[in-house]
Design a protein around this motif. Structure first.
Motif, PDB file in Angstrom:
ATOM      1  N   ILE A   1     -17.260   9.887  13.775  1.00 33.89           N
ATOM      2  CA  ILE A   1     -16.251   9.088  12.292  1.00 33.89           C
ATOM      3  C   ILE A   1     -15.877  10.057  11.368  1.00 33.89           C
ATOM      4  CG2 ILE A   1     -17.276   6.845  12.984  1.00 33.89           C
ATOM      5  CD1 ILE A   1     -18.885   6.525  10.421  1.00 33.89           C
ATOM      6  N   ASP A   2     -17.005  11.647  11.940  1.00 36.67           N
ATOM      7  CA  ASP A   2     -16.421  12.106  10.736  1.00 36.67           C
ATOM      8  C   ASP A   2     -15.785  13.087  11.119  1.00 36.67           C
ATOM      9  OD1 ASP A   2     -18.329  11.400   9.133  1.00 36.67           O
ATOM     10  OD2 ASP A   2     -20.104  13.440   9.841  1.00 36.67           O
ATOM     11  N   ILE A   3     -14.988  13.217  12.121  1.00 37.55           N
ATOM     12  CA  ILE A   3     -14.437  14.039  12.822  1.00 37.55           C
ATOM     13  C   ILE A   3     -13.082  13.304  13.268  1.00 37.55           C
ATOM     14  CG2 ILE A   3     -15.822  16.309  13.584  1.00 37.55           C
ATOM     15  CD1 ILE A   3     -15.502  14.645  16.624  1.00 37.55           C
ATOM     16  N   GLN A   4     -13.035  11.525  13.227  1.00 38.45           N
ATOM     17  CA  GLN A   4     -11.277  11.262  13.551  1.00 38.45           C
ATOM     18  C   GLN A   4     -10.161  11.776  12.579  1.00 38.45           C
ATOM     19  OE1 GLN A   4     -11.507   7.248  12.709  1.00 38.45           O
ATOM     20  NE2 GLN A   4     -10.381   5.873  13.806  1.00 38.45           N
ATOM     21  N   THR A   5      -8.449  11.848  12.738  1.00 41.35           N
ATOM     22  CA  THR A   5      -7.775  12.478  12.661  1.00 41.35           C
ATOM     23  C   THR A   5      -7.876  11.555  11.298  1.00 41.35           C
ATOM     24  OG1 THR A   5      -6.442  11.734  14.064  1.00 41.35           O
ATOM     25  CG2 THR A   5      -7.050  14.012  14.569  1.00 41.35           C
ATOM     26  N   PRO A   6      -6.878  11.665  10.308  1.00 40.39           N
ATOM     27  CA  PRO A   6      -6.499  10.762   9.741  1.00 40.39           C
ATOM     28  C   PRO A   6      -5.503   9.869  10.343  1.00 40.39           C
ATOM     29  CG  PRO A   6      -6.235  12.565   8.224  1.00 40.39           C
ATOM     30  CD  PRO A   6      -6.743  13.210  10.069  1.00 40.39           C
TER      31      PRO A   6
ATOM     32  N   THR B   1       4.985  11.549   2.949  1.00 34.75           N
ATOM     33  CA  THR B   1       5.086  10.354   3.900  1.00 34.75           C
ATOM     34  C   THR B   1       4.254  10.660   4.799  1.00 34.75           C
ATOM     35  OG1 THR B   1       7.626  10.800   3.401  1.00 34.75           O
ATOM     36  CG2 THR B   1       7.214   9.354   5.215  1.00 34.75           C
ATOM     37  N   PRO B   2       3.612  11.520   5.523  1.00 35.14           N
ATOM     38  CA  PRO B   2       2.965  11.420   6.572  1.00 35.14           C
ATOM     39  C   PRO B   2       1.725  10.810   6.631  1.00 35.14           C
ATOM     40  CG  PRO B   2       3.455  13.600   6.857  1.00 35.14           C
ATOM     41  CD  PRO B   2       4.007  13.102   5.587  1.00 35.14           C
ATOM     42  N   ILE B   3       1.190  11.312   4.788  1.00 33.12           N
ATOM     43  CA  ILE B   3      -0.001  10.566   4.236  1.00 33.12           C
ATOM     44  C   ILE B   3      -0.096   9.469   3.961  1.00 33.12           C
ATOM     45  CG2 ILE B   3      -1.807  10.672   2.571  1.00 33.12           C
ATOM     46  CD1 ILE B   3      -0.984  13.668   2.187  1.00 33.12           C
ATOM     47  N   LEU B   4       1.048   9.179   3.389  1.00 38.22           N
ATOM     48  CA  LEU B   4       1.254   7.218   3.225  1.00 38.22           C
ATOM     49  C   LEU B   4       1.092   6.714   4.280  1.00 38.22           C
ATOM     50  CD1 LEU B   4       4.242   7.497   0.493  1.00 38.22           C
ATOM     51  CD2 LEU B   4       1.741   7.363   0.071  1.00 38.22           C
ATOM     52  N   LEU B   5       2.074   7.187   5.378  1.00 39.29           N
ATOM     53  CA  LEU B   5       2.280   6.322   6.507  1.00 39.29           C
ATOM     54  C   LEU B   5       0.677   6.115   7.267  1.00 39.29           C
ATOM     55  CD1 LEU B   5       4.723   7.869   8.842  1.00 39.29           C
ATOM     56  CD2 LEU B   5       4.860   5.662   7.394  1.00 39.29           C
ATOM     57  N   CYS B   6       0.368   6.913   7.618  1.00 36.54           N
ATOM     58  CA  CYS B   6      -1.420   7.161   7.615  1.00 36.54           C
ATOM     59  C   CYS B   6      -2.461   5.669   7.222  1.00 36.54           C
ATOM     60  CB  CYS B   6      -2.246   8.341   7.554  1.00 36.54           C
ATOM     61  SG  CYS B   6      -1.207   9.740   8.997  1.00 36.54           S
ATOM     62  N   THR B   7      -1.972   6.296   6.090  1.00 36.42           N
ATOM     63  CA  THR B   7      -2.942   5.297   4.837  1.00 36.42           C
ATOM     64  C   THR B   7      -2.142   4.080   4.542  1.00 36.42           C
ATOM     65  OG1 THR B   7      -2.819   6.781   3.353  1.00 36.42           O
ATOM     66  CG2 THR B   7      -3.250   4.408   2.274  1.00 36.42           C
ATOM     67  N   ILE B   8      -0.437   3.605   5.359  1.00 31.75           N
ATOM     68  CA  ILE B   8      -0.948   2.229   5.908  1.00 31.75           C
ATOM     69  C   ILE B   8      -1.337   1.721   7.270  1.00 31.75           C
ATOM     70  CG2 ILE B   8       1.216   0.488   6.391  1.00 31.75           C
ATOM     71  CD1 ILE B   8       3.252   2.278   4.442  1.00 31.75           C
ATOM     72  N   LEU B   9      -1.362   2.750   7.774  1.00 29.16           N
ATOM     73  CA  LEU B   9      -1.149   2.477   9.605  1.00 29.16           C
ATOM     74  C   LEU B   9      -2.775   1.811   9.185  1.00 29.16           C
ATOM     75  CD1 LEU B   9      -0.768   2.201  12.345  1.00 29.16           C
ATOM     76  CD2 LEU B   9      -0.760   4.547  13.007  1.00 29.16           C
ATOM     77  N   SER B  10      -3.787   2.320   8.575  1.00 30.16           N
ATOM     78  CA  SER B  10      -5.393   2.247   8.502  1.00 30.16           C
ATOM     79  C   SER B  10      -5.968   1.088   7.922  1.00 30.16           C
ATOM     80  CB  SER B  10      -6.301   3.140   7.765  1.00 30.16           C
ATOM     81  OG  SER B  10      -5.615   3.674   6.521  1.00 30.16           O
ATOM     82  N   ALA B  11      -5.015   0.456   6.904  1.00 32.50           N
ATOM     83  CA  ALA B  11      -5.294  -0.661   6.493  1.00 32.50           C
ATOM     84  C   ALA B  11      -4.678  -1.581   7.331  1.00 32.50           C
ATOM     85  CB  ALA B  11      -4.632  -0.388   4.469  1.00 32.50           C
ATOM     86  N   GLN B  12      -3.560  -1.561   8.484  1.00 30.24           N
ATOM     87  CA  GLN B  12      -2.542  -3.011   8.673  1.00 30.24           C
ATOM     88  C   GLN B  12      -4.000  -3.539   9.556  1.00 30.24           C
ATOM     89  OE1 GLN B  12       0.487  -1.562  11.255  1.00 30.24           O
ATOM     90  NE2 GLN B  12       0.295  -3.607  12.193  1.00 30.24           N
ATOM     91  N   LYS B  13      -4.140  -5.423   9.032  1.00 27.19           N
ATOM     92  CA  LYS B  13      -4.859  -6.090  10.078  1.00 27.19           C
ATOM     93  C   LYS B  13      -5.158  -6.838  11.262  1.00 27.19           C
ATOM     94  CE  LYS B  13      -5.498  -8.940   5.145  1.00 27.19           C
ATOM     95  NZ  LYS B  13      -6.071  -9.864   4.513  1.00 27.19           N
ATOM     96  N   ILE B  14      -5.642  -6.297  11.668  1.00 27.40           N
ATOM     97  CA  ILE B  14      -6.053  -6.092  13.025  1.00 27.40           C
ATOM     98  C   ILE B  14      -6.006  -8.369  13.336  1.00 27.40           C
ATOM     99  CG2 ILE B  14      -7.190  -5.870  15.490  1.00 27.40           C
ATOM    100  CD1 ILE B  14      -7.188  -3.610  13.940  1.00 27.40           C
TER     101      ILE B  14
END
Length: 368
Positions: free
Chosen positions: A260-265, A11-24
Motif C-alpha cells: 500500500i506504500d508503493i501503489q501508484t496514484p 488533469t491526470p491528478i484529478l482523473l486519478c482522484t476521481i477514479l480512486s473515489a468511484q464507488k464499487i
C-alpha cells in the motif's frame, strides 16, 4: 496560457482522484468478471504475446484456471465448471511434463478444486502420486541461479504461486501432514534465499540480487504478485491456530504493508515496484494479484478495512478501466522474468486469471 498549462498538468491528478473515489458496486464486479471470462474462453486457443498457443497444462493456463475456478464458484452457471472439467478430462487429470518444475504443477490447483466439487478421486490421483514421488525423492539441487537442475526447487519467486498451494490443498483434502511439512520446508528455504528483509519484497531470482535499475533495487511486480496471491491461497487452506499459518501470515502482513506504500496514484503497481518514475505504463497481471491478496485479507479479518480498502478500490477501478469493449483485459505484461513493457491491446491468459481472482474477493468485500 499559464492557467491552461496548470489545468493540463492537474488533469491526470484529478482523473486519478476521481477514479480512486468511484464507488464499487457488486453487480458491476460480476458484470466485468463475466465479460472478461467469456472473452477469454472464446479466445482460449488464440496466440497472444507468445509465438505459439499455450499447452492446456502450461503454467500460463494453470494461472488462468485458478481464477476461472473462483469465478465459476460465484457465477451460478455450470458453463464454467463444465469448461474446466472438460480440460481435465481431455488431459486425463495429469500435470504437465516436468516432474519437479513448479510451473508444471500449477494446474493441480484446478484439479483439487474440481475434486472438492465433484468428489471424483481420479481428478487428484495423478497429482498426489507425483507429489508422493517428489517427497520420497527430493531434489538435491542448490537454489543458486544457473546451477544444475536449479529449477527442480523453488528458486524463482513465481514458483511460490505455482506449486505450494497445490501441496496445501492436498494437505487439507487428505489430512496428511506430510504434504504440508514438505511444502513449508521448501518455502522457508526459498524465502530465506530470495526475500529482502529491508524492503519486504522478493527478488525474482538470484540474478537480480545486488543489481540496480535507475538507482533502485529490482523487484518485479508480477513476480511479487505471484507470491502474494499464492500466500492468500495457502493461508486459506491452513488452521489459523497452527504454527504454519503464523509463518505464512507473517510474510503476508509484511508484504501487504509494503504494497500500500508503493501503489501508484493511478491505482496499479509499477512493473519495477520501487521504480514508479521509470515504469509509468500500467500492468494488470501483477496489480490484479495484489488486489486479490489485499481484498482477501480484509475479507478474512486480517487487514484493517480503513487502512487497506482504499488501495483495493483504487486498484480495482484502475483494472476495469483497462478492459476493452470486447471484454479483453489489456496492459498484461508478456511472458518474462522482470520489469518490461505492456500495451493496451495485448493480453495473456494469466492476466485474466489474476483479474478473476481479484474480482472474486472484491465482490465479497463490497457485498458486505
Amino acid at each position: 496560457m499559464n492557467k491552461l498549462k496548470i489545468a493540463l498538468a492537474l488533469t491526470p491528478i484529478l482523473l486519478c482522484t476521481i477514479l480512486s473515489a468511484q464507488k464499487i458496486k457488486p453487480k458491476d464486479v460480476r458484470k466485468d468478471m463475466k465479460r472478461v471470462a467469456d472473452w477469454q474462453i472464446e479466445h482460449y486457443k488464440d496466440p497472444y504475446t507468445w509465438d505459439e498457443v499455450h499447452h492446456p497444462l502450461d503454467w500460463t493456463n494453470g494461472a488462468l484456471y485458478v481464477g476461472m475456478v473462483k469465478w465459476a464458484q460465484m457465477a451460478n452457471d455450470d458453463t464454467y465448471f463444465n469448461w474446466l472439467k472438460g480440460i481435465g478430462e481431455e488431459q486425463e487429470w495429469k500435470l504437465w511434463e516436468r516432474t519437479y518444475h513448479a510451473d508444471d504443477h500449477t494446474v493441480g490447483q484446478m484439479y483439487c478444486e474440481l475434486y472438492r466439487k465433484y468428489g471424483d478421486e481420479k481428478m487428484i490421483e495423478p497429482t498426489q502420486k507425483q507429489f508422493d514421488f517428489i517427497m520420497y525423492h527430493p531434489s538435491q539441487s542448490k537454489l543458486n541461479w544457473g546451477t544444475p537442475f536449479h529449477q527442480d526447487r523453488w528458486n524463482w519467486c513465481d514458483a511460490l504461486f505455482m506449486s505450494p498451494p497445490v501441496w496445501a490443498k492436498l494437505y487439507k483434502i487428505t489430512g496428511e501432514k506430510k504434504y504440508l511439512d514438505f511444502m513449508v520446508s521448501e518455502y522457508q528455504a526459498t524465502t530465506n534465499f530470495l526475500f529482502d528483509t529491508e524492503e519486504n519484497l522478493y527478488y525474482r531470482d538470484e540474478s537480480f540480487m545486488g543489481k540496480l535499475d535507475n538507482g533502485t533495487k529490482i523487484f518485479w511486480a508480477r513476480g511479487n504478485g505471484w507470491v502474494f496471491a499464492g500466500l492468500a491461497n495457502i493461508l486459506a487452506e491452513l488452521d489459523p491456530e497452527s504454527d504454519e499459518y503464523a509463518y505464512f501470515l507473517g510474510i503476508y502482513r509484511k508484504m501487504a504493508n509494503k504494497l500500500i506504500d508503493i501503489q501508484t496514484p493511478q491505482g496499479h503497481w509499477a512493473m519495477s515496484l520501487l521504480g514508479q518514475d521509470f515504469y509509468p505504463t500500467p500492468e494488470t497481471s501483477g496489480s490484479s494479484f495484489f488486489i486479490f491478496g489485499l481484498a482477501w485479507g480484509i475479507n478474512n479479518g486480517i487487514l484493517d478495512y480503513d487502512t487497506y480498502e482504499p488501495a483495493v478500490r483504487k486498484g480495482w477501478n484502475a483494472m476495469t478501466s483497462y478492459i476493452t469493449k470486447e471484454g479483453m483485459l489489456g496492459y498484461v505484461q508478456p511472458i518474462g522474468a522482470g520489469p518490461g513493457k505492456a500495451w493496451p491491446d495485448k493480453t495473456e491468459v494469466y492476466g485474466t486469471g489474476a483479474f478473476l481472482s481479484a474480482g472474486s474477493e472484491v465482490y465479497k468485500l463490497y457485498s458486505k
